[in-house]
Motif scaffolding. Structure first.
Motif, PDB file in Angstrom:
ATOM      1  N   HIS A  92      -4.525   2.830 -12.073  1.00 19.33           N
ATOM      2  CA  HIS A  92      -3.909   2.092 -11.480  1.00 19.33           C
ATOM      3  C   HIS A  92      -4.113   0.775 -12.478  1.00 19.33           C
ATOM      4  O   HIS A  92      -2.941  -0.003 -12.476  1.00 19.33           O
ATOM      5  CB  HIS A  92      -4.920   1.789 -10.157  1.00 19.33           C
ATOM      6  N   ARG A  93      -5.043   0.618 -13.334  1.00 19.42           N
ATOM      7  CA  ARG A  93      -5.172  -0.639 -14.225  1.00 19.42           C
ATOM      8  C   ARG A  93      -4.153  -0.282 -15.237  1.00 19.42           C
ATOM      9  O   ARG A  93      -3.337  -1.446 -15.560  1.00 19.42           O
ATOM     10  CB  ARG A  93      -6.400  -0.412 -15.024  1.00 19.42           C
ATOM     11  N   ARG A  94      -3.577   0.871 -15.662  1.00 22.36           N
ATOM     12  CA  ARG A  94      -2.556   0.774 -16.837  1.00 22.36           C
ATOM     13  C   ARG A  94      -1.106   0.540 -16.235  1.00 22.36           C
ATOM     14  O   ARG A  94      -0.352  -0.014 -16.652  1.00 22.36           O
ATOM     15  CB  ARG A  94      -2.819   2.255 -17.475  1.00 22.36           C
ATOM     16  N   PHE A  95      -1.070   1.237 -14.847  1.00 21.97           N
ATOM     17  CA  PHE A  95       0.453   0.998 -14.519  1.00 21.97           C
ATOM     18  C   PHE A  95       0.524  -0.547 -14.194  1.00 21.97           C
ATOM     19  O   PHE A  95       1.686  -1.178 -14.426  1.00 21.97           O
ATOM     20  CB  PHE A  95       0.245   1.574 -13.109  1.00 21.97           C
ATOM     21  N   GLN A  96      -0.418  -1.226 -13.767  1.00 25.25           N
ATOM     22  CA  GLN A  96      -0.440  -2.817 -13.805  1.00 25.25           C
ATOM     23  C   GLN A  96      -0.117  -3.338 -14.974  1.00 25.25           C
ATOM     24  O   GLN A  96       0.727  -4.583 -15.076  1.00 25.25           O
ATOM     25  CB  GLN A  96      -1.788  -3.345 -12.884  1.00 25.25           C
ATOM     26  N   GLU A  97      -0.842  -2.924 -16.027  1.00 25.56           N
ATOM     27  CA  GLU A  97      -0.545  -3.476 -17.390  1.00 25.56           C
ATOM     28  C   GLU A  97       0.931  -3.578 -17.690  1.00 25.56           C
ATOM     29  O   GLU A  97       1.539  -4.375 -18.514  1.00 25.56           O
ATOM     30  CB  GLU A  97      -1.508  -2.805 -18.327  1.00 25.56           C
ATOM     31  N   GLN A  98       1.527  -1.982 -17.215  1.00 19.29           N
ATOM     32  CA  GLN A  98       2.894  -1.777 -17.609  1.00 19.29           C
ATOM     33  C   GLN A  98       3.869  -2.370 -16.801  1.00 19.29           C
ATOM     34  O   GLN A  98       4.969  -2.267 -17.184  1.00 19.29           O
ATOM     35  CB  GLN A  98       2.895  -0.258 -18.189  1.00 19.29           C
ATOM     36  N   GLY A  99       3.385  -2.916 -15.851  1.00 19.80           N
ATOM     37  CA  GLY A  99       4.465  -3.467 -14.630  1.00 19.80           C
ATOM     38  C   GLY A  99       4.815  -2.654 -13.996  1.00 19.80           C
ATOM     39  O   GLY A  99       6.210  -2.569 -13.270  1.00 19.80           O
ATOM     40  N   TYR A 100       4.169  -1.356 -13.673  1.00 19.02           N
ATOM     41  CA  TYR A 100       4.723  -0.127 -13.065  1.00 19.02           C
ATOM     42  C   TYR A 100       4.306  -0.394 -11.624  1.00 19.02           C
ATOM     43  O   TYR A 100       3.380  -0.892 -11.289  1.00 19.02           O
ATOM     44  CB  TYR A 100       4.163   1.138 -13.549  1.00 19.02           C
ATOM     45  N   ALA A 101       5.286  -0.026 -10.673  1.00 13.10           N
ATOM     46  CA  ALA A 101       5.018   0.031  -9.332  1.00 13.10           C
ATOM     47  C   ALA A 101       4.465   1.244  -8.772  1.00 13.10           C
ATOM     48  O   ALA A 101       4.022   1.287  -7.629  1.00 13.10           O
ATOM     49  CB  ALA A 101       6.283  -0.359  -8.475  1.00 13.10           C
ATOM     50  N   THR A 102       4.352   2.151  -9.474  1.00  9.63           N
ATOM     51  CA  THR A 102       3.717   3.597  -9.165  1.00  9.63           C
ATOM     52  C   THR A 102       2.270   3.436  -8.737  1.00  9.63           C
ATOM     53  O   THR A 102       1.481   2.640  -9.138  1.00  9.63           O
ATOM     54  CB  THR A 102       3.731   4.571 -10.622  1.00  9.63           C
ATOM     55  N   GLU A 103       2.243   4.226  -7.489  1.00  4.70           N
ATOM     56  CA  GLU A 103       0.898   4.104  -6.548  1.00  4.70           C
ATOM     57  C   GLU A 103       0.284   4.983  -6.972  1.00  4.70           C
ATOM     58  O   GLU A 103       0.550   6.268  -7.421  1.00  4.70           O
ATOM     59  CB  GLU A 103       1.317   4.177  -5.193  1.00  4.70           C
ATOM     60  N   VAL A 104      -1.111   4.993  -6.895  1.00  5.18           N
ATOM     61  CA  VAL A 104      -2.312   6.049  -7.236  1.00  5.18           C
ATOM     62  C   VAL A 104      -3.241   6.289  -6.047  1.00  5.18           C
ATOM     63  O   VAL A 104      -3.721   5.266  -5.583  1.00  5.18           O
ATOM     64  CB  VAL A 104      -3.119   5.863  -8.343  1.00  5.18           C
ATOM     65  N   VAL A 105      -3.388   7.393  -5.498  1.00  2.72           N
ATOM     66  CA  VAL A 105      -4.432   7.714  -4.380  1.00  2.72           C
ATOM     67  C   VAL A 105      -5.127   8.759  -4.773  1.00  2.72           C
ATOM     68  O   VAL A 105      -4.705   9.548  -5.703  1.00  2.72           O
ATOM     69  CB  VAL A 105      -3.506   8.025  -3.011  1.00  2.72           C
ATOM     70  N   VAL A 106      -6.153   8.959  -4.176  1.00  5.03           N
ATOM     71  CA  VAL A 106      -7.370   9.932  -4.408  1.00  5.03           C
ATOM     72  C   VAL A 106      -7.447  10.900  -3.189  1.00  5.03           C
ATOM     73  O   VAL A 106      -7.230  10.373  -1.987  1.00  5.03           O
ATOM     74  CB  VAL A 106      -8.798   9.133  -4.428  1.00  5.03           C
ATOM     75  N   SER A 107      -7.477  11.869  -3.559  1.00  4.92           N
ATOM     76  CA  SER A 107      -7.384  13.134  -2.223  1.00  4.92           C
ATOM     77  C   SER A 107      -8.530  12.818  -1.391  1.00  4.92           C
ATOM     78  O   SER A 107      -9.951  12.685  -2.025  1.00  4.92           O
ATOM     79  CB  SER A 107      -7.238  14.707  -2.748  1.00  4.92           C
ATOM     80  N   ASN A 108      -8.575  12.902  -0.095  1.00  3.45           N
ATOM     81  CA  ASN A 108      -9.664  12.833   0.469  1.00  3.45           C
ATOM     82  C   ASN A 108     -10.002  14.283   1.199  1.00  3.45           C
ATOM     83  O   ASN A 108     -11.033  14.430   1.992  1.00  3.45           O
ATOM     84  CB  ASN A 108      -9.206  12.006   1.756  1.00  3.45           C
ATOM     85  N   VAL A 109      -9.438  15.577   0.902  1.00  2.00           N
ATOM     86  CA  VAL A 109      -9.588  16.645   1.092  1.00  2.00           C
ATOM     87  C   VAL A 109     -11.038  17.064   0.481  1.00  2.00           C
ATOM     88  O   VAL A 109     -11.220  17.034  -0.725  1.00  2.00           O
ATOM     89  CB  VAL A 109      -8.439  17.600   0.788  1.00  2.00           C
ATOM     90  N   GLN A 110     -11.822  17.825   1.380  1.00  2.00           N
ATOM     91  CA  GLN A 110     -13.198  18.384   0.836  1.00  2.00           C
ATOM     92  C   GLN A 110     -12.588  19.824   0.208  1.00  2.00           C
ATOM     93  O   GLN A 110     -12.366  20.779   0.828  1.00  2.00           O
ATOM     94  CB  GLN A 110     -14.204  18.429   2.012  1.00  2.00           C
TER      95      GLN A 110
END
Length: 371
Positions: free
Chosen positions: A346-364
């Motif tokens: 997420h931090r690197r995408f912001q630095e590069q100006g990308y709108a790509t989203e990052v999510v964490v899996s909630n599956v156990q």
């Protein structure tokens, strides 16, 4: 603007390069393509049917996981079998799968450092060294008035570190000569005329894995159309990389007390423990995943207790005989990687100006139930 798949992985591998992985590890792109736009990335420990269903529901384009979805060579791809169904589901939904395994374990700030930090272990060292990073020397010639700008650029890109010291360089004065030929646009001088310029030769040390980024930063900061620079290897040992970490707790505690710390840090209801619960421990070795075969390294480095998963019966017996304490919180403790990896991307995408989203899996994905 969304990042291309190749750009996502390039940013990720600046932290966890493939070169850190142990030989024959199953890493890299395992399914799909990176030659596409990535609107959403999902980070998970491993890929189960439930994780894939979650990724489909979230409209994920790329899954980054720690455990390989393809671990053994494929003899067939039968979509009526469990593994084949998973591959088919990913392919049909255009979900690429990328694996970072031992390179994520070994990398600075990777899984083993995450686990050590969670347990309150400080002043850590590598438990089992797998490689020592090659060091290179960069020498570049720059006009005096541009020296500070260029030096700052290469240091920011990762050059100039010797032990706990940063911004290390050596600088000498000299005269640079050049003759701009037809078609050039010289920063100094004019075509067809030999020029002499007061320059500084800046020398600094660069880890091999950071060379490309450092050279790019140097070229961008340099005023010349064609900067002169040299890169050559050094016969010096660089930073050691490897599996596991060993370090010390802030103060001695009993094995019983430290076991409670382990359970809380890794959010597990129970552990398997080898050793006298009233024994005082301070020096701790830790390794994510299955680390039984590295117990001798923990003993050699003087650890009082070794925290790792999947301890087998005979290793436990050997530990008792050697006077080593063991705590086995399970293999699934490696799930600690999910949020830090997502936060990094997420931090690197912001630095590069990308709108790509990052999510964490909630599956156990823990396969065991504790009853």
């Amino acid at each position: 603007m969304f990042a291309k798949g190749a750009a996502v992985i390039q940013l990720f591998e600046e932290w966890v390069p493939k070169s850190l992985a142990v030989e024959d590890d199953k890493i890299g792109l395992q399914l799909g393509t990176l030659q596409k736009e990535i609107k959403k990335v999902m980070v998970t420990l491993e890929i189960t049917d439930e994780v894939i269903d979650e990724a489909i529901a979230e409209k994920v384009d790329l899954i980054i996981a720690h455990h390989a979805i393809i671990f053994r060579p494929l003899k067939h791809l039968q979509t009526d079998q469990p593994a084949g169904k998973r591959y088919e589901k990913c392919i049909k939904n255009d979900i690429a799968v990328y694996i970072a395994h031992t390179n994520l374990d070994i990398a600075e700030g990777g899984i083993n450092d995450m686990m050590a930090e969670a347990l309150g272990i400080s002043k850590t060292k590598v438990l089992s060294v797998t490689q020592t990073e090659p060091l290179l020397k960069l020498a570049v010639y720059v006009p005096e008035e541009h020296h500070d700008k260029l030096m700052h650029a290469v240091m920011q890109a990762g050059a100039g570190h010797i032990g706990a010291y940063s911004h290390c360089s050596f600088n000498t004065e000299g005269i640079g000569t050049f003759l701009p030929e037809e078609g050039t646009k010289p920063y100094v001088g004019s075509q067809g005329k030999l020029e002499q310029v007061k320059e500084l030769r800046l020398e600094t040390i660069v880890p091999e894995r950071k060379l490309k980024r450092v050279v790019q930063a140097m070229l961008k900061a340099h005023p010349y159309e064609e900067p002169a620079y040299d890169v050559y290897p050094l016969k010096l040992e660089g930073k050691p990389f490897g599996l596991g970490r060993v370090g010390k707790l802030e103060q001695e505690v009993t094995l019983r007390e430290f076991n409670e710390v382990v359970k809380k840090a890794f959010d597990v209801p129970m552990t398997r423990v080898v050793g006298d619960l009233d024994r005082m421990v301070r020096k701790v070795a830790v390794m994510g995943g299955q680390g039984a075969r590295y117990m001798s390294s923990a003993i050699f480095q003087g650890a009082d207790v070794f925290v790792t998963g999947d301890i087998d019966y005979h290793t436990a017996q050997d530990a008792l005989a050697a006077g080593m304490c063991l705590i086995d919180p399970g293999h699934h403790t490696e799930q600690i990687m999910k949020s830090p990896v997502a936060e990094y991307l997420h931090r690197r995408f912001q630095e590069q100006g990308y709108a790509t989203e990052v999510v964490v899996s909630n599956v156990q994905t823990e396969p065991f139930q504790f009853i």
